[in-house]
Scaffold this motif. Structure first.
Motif, mmCIF file in Angstrom:
data_model
loop_
_atom_site.group_PDB
_atom_site.id
_atom_site.type_symbol
_atom_site.label_atom_id
_atom_site.label_comp_id
_atom_site.label_asym_id
_atom_site.label_seq_id
_atom_site.Cartn_x
_atom_site.Cartn_y
_atom_site.Cartn_z
ATOM 1 N N VAL A 1 1.197 -29.117 22.509
ATOM 2 C CA VAL A 1 0.362 -29.120 23.595
ATOM 3 C C VAL A 1 1.289 -29.148 24.711
ATOM 4 C CG1 VAL A 1 -1.026 -31.003 24.879
ATOM 5 C CG2 VAL A 1 -1.454 -30.574 22.764
ATOM 6 N N PHE B 1 -6.002 -27.149 29.885
ATOM 7 C CA PHE B 1 -6.235 -27.809 28.819
ATOM 8 C C PHE B 1 -7.526 -27.524 27.964
ATOM 9 C CE2 PHE B 1 -4.056 -31.288 31.357
ATOM 10 C CZ PHE B 1 -2.904 -31.655 30.591
ATOM 11 N N LYS B 2 -8.467 -26.708 28.727
ATOM 12 C CA LYS B 2 -9.506 -26.235 27.919
ATOM 13 C C LYS B 2 -9.150 -25.078 26.837
ATOM 14 C CE LYS B 2 -14.190 -24.279 28.640
ATOM 15 N NZ LYS B 2 -15.193 -23.981 29.546
ATOM 16 N N ASP C 1 -7.107 -26.805 24.223
ATOM 17 C CA ASP C 1 -8.330 -27.294 23.027
ATOM 18 C C ASP C 1 -8.904 -26.199 22.118
ATOM 19 O OD1 ASP C 1 -7.921 -29.668 24.335
ATOM 20 O OD2 ASP C 1 -9.810 -29.730 25.570
ATOM 21 N N ASN C 2 -9.264 -25.008 22.677
ATOM 22 C CA ASN C 2 -9.667 -24.057 21.938
ATOM 23 C C ASN C 2 -8.524 -23.537 20.755
ATOM 24 O OD1 ASN C 2 -12.028 -24.007 23.035
ATOM 25 N ND2 ASN C 2 -11.733 -22.711 24.702
ATOM 26 N N VAL D 1 -7.640 -26.914 18.632
ATOM 27 C CA VAL D 1 -8.764 -27.527 18.013
ATOM 28 C C VAL D 1 -8.539 -28.912 18.092
ATOM 29 C CG1 VAL D 1 -10.456 -27.581 16.454
ATOM 30 C CG2 VAL D 1 -9.294 -25.503 16.486
ATOM 31 N N THR D 2 -8.313 -29.611 19.308
ATOM 32 C CA THR D 2 -7.979 -30.994 19.388
ATOM 33 C C THR D 2 -8.429 -31.183 21.027
ATOM 34 O OG1 THR D 2 -6.209 -32.425 19.472
ATOM 35 C CG2 THR D 2 -5.399 -30.362 20.201
ATOM 36 N N SER D 3 -8.292 -32.445 21.266
ATOM 37 C CA SER D 3 -8.446 -33.015 22.793
ATOM 38 C C SER D 3 -7.015 -33.143 23.211
ATOM 39 C CB SER D 3 -9.113 -34.455 22.452
ATOM 40 O OG SER D 3 -8.956 -34.948 24.009
ATOM 41 N N SER D 4 -6.572 -31.947 23.858
ATOM 42 C CA SER D 4 -5.225 -31.856 24.342
ATOM 43 C C SER D 4 -5.019 -32.928 25.563
ATOM 44 C CB SER D 4 -5.020 -30.307 24.863
ATOM 45 O OG SER D 4 -5.876 -30.323 25.949
ATOM 46 N N LYS D 5 -5.844 -33.127 26.199
ATOM 47 C CA LYS D 5 -5.614 -34.166 27.247
ATOM 48 C C LYS D 5 -5.033 -35.532 26.813
ATOM 49 C CE LYS D 5 -6.784 -34.239 32.074
ATOM 50 N NZ LYS D 5 -7.612 -33.489 33.035
#
Length: 125
Positions: free
Chosen positions: A11, A21-22, A25-26, A29-33
């Motif tokens: 990340v 961050f979007k 995320d793609n 496949v995670t919540s990078s923030k």
């Protein structure tokens, strides 16, 4: 400094390459923030360096992208029968950049892990 997990490292690496961050995320496949905040609590120096690198890498990306688009325009002038759409060219360039950065992040993480283990073994010995 605590050891970062592979996800945390990737990340920060992708953030430093100028991805949003979007996009991260793609890709992962995670919540990078949330992962970014974890890294911030573990290693603030790494986050600071990533922010500085981000600016440099964004400028580099813009330059490389404009060079690529210029080459496509030259190609379109020469070969009028085989015209490449600029939108498709931009999308292809971005996808190639994404793939290259994913490969670089994995290689970089492996180097990081080896260095961390070497330093740990030297401290134990």
């Amino acid at each position: 400094m605590n050891k970062l997990t592979q996800l945390q490292y990737e990340v920060i690496f992708l953030y430093s390459k100028g991805f949003t961050f979007k996009e991260i995320d793609n890709l992962l496949v995670t919540s990078s923030k949330g992962v970014y905040m974890q890294v911030m609590s573990k290693d603030k120096g790494r986050v600071t360096r990533a922010k500085k690198s981000r600016e440099i890498n964004l400028n580099r990306y813009k330059q490389d992208s404009s060079k690529y688009i210029f080459e496509i325009k030259l190609h379109n002038k020469e070969y009028k029968n085989n015209i490449i759409s600029l939108d498709i060219a931009k999308e292809n360039f971005r996808n190639n950049y994404l793939n290259d950065c994913m490969i670089k992040s994995l290689k970089s993480y492996n180097k990081y892990k080896l260095t961390f283990l070497k330093n740990h073994l030297q401290n134990v010995a």
